[in-house]
Design an enzyme around this catalytic site. Structure first.
Site, mmCIF file in Angstrom:
data_model
loop_
_atom_site.group_PDB
_atom_site.id
_atom_site.type_symbol
_atom_site.label_atom_id
_atom_site.label_comp_id
_atom_site.label_asym_id
_atom_site.label_seq_id
_atom_site.Cartn_x
_atom_site.Cartn_y
_atom_site.Cartn_z
ATOM 1 C CE1 TYR A 10 -5.713 7.570 -3.132
ATOM 2 C CE2 TYR A 10 -7.476 8.031 -1.542
ATOM 3 C CZ TYR A 10 -6.466 6.934 -1.952
ATOM 4 O OH TYR A 10 -6.369 5.938 -1.125
ATOM 5 C CG HIS A 87 0.365 3.636 -6.442
ATOM 6 N ND1 HIS A 87 -0.604 3.026 -6.060
ATOM 7 C CD2 HIS A 87 1.431 2.760 -6.653
ATOM 8 C CE1 HIS A 87 -0.422 1.728 -6.432
ATOM 9 N NE2 HIS A 87 1.040 1.896 -6.627
#
Length: 138
Positions: A10, A87
């Site tokens: 991430y 995302h």
């Protein structure tokens, strides 16, 4: 947890970093924005429902709810606003259960795998959907 949870997936940017970059880019595009985060599915559904009549579009990263939430899908379909799904990671390169997105059925498009820059791309995409002539066409 952004910036500390699985940074190899991430990234290291915090939610605050992403919000700052989004606000600057939206302003440059001449857009106003509301930036929210919740871990509660019900709260997300409420916010989506409240968007109708108040906002021109939605950019959403439903995180794990992407793969499980019919409630979020139903809310997005009900408000009938242009929606861009984002995302940080490429969900199609991850676990098989992450390949399915309920949100995708309501979204005009999905941006995934570009880390936090995906939000900037989503702002540009939404701006184009809203008819901004300053956004280049392909």
């Amino acid at each position: 947890m952004l910036g500390t949870r699985q940074p190899e997936v991430y990234g290291r940017e915090t939610l605050s970093d992403i919000e700052h970059a989004c606000r600057a880019h939206a302003s440059w595009r001449g857009l106003e924005m509301d930036f929210r985060q919740s871990n509660s599915e019900g709260e997300l559904v409420t916010w989506i429902q409240q968007a109708k009549g108040h906002y021109a579009g939605i950019i959403i990263n439903a995180a794990a709810y992407t793969h499980t939430s019919v409630a979020i899908l139903d809310a997005l379909l009900a408000v009938e606003l242009p929606t861009v799904e984002v995302h940080l990671s490429n969900i199609h390169q991850r676990d098989a259960f992450r390949h399915h997105s309920y949100v995708a059925k309501a979204a005009r498009g999905m941006i995934c795998g570009f880390g936090s820059h995906g939000y900037i791309l989503a702002i540009d995409a939404l701006s184009r959907l809203l008819g901004d002539p300053g956004v280049a066409s392909a």
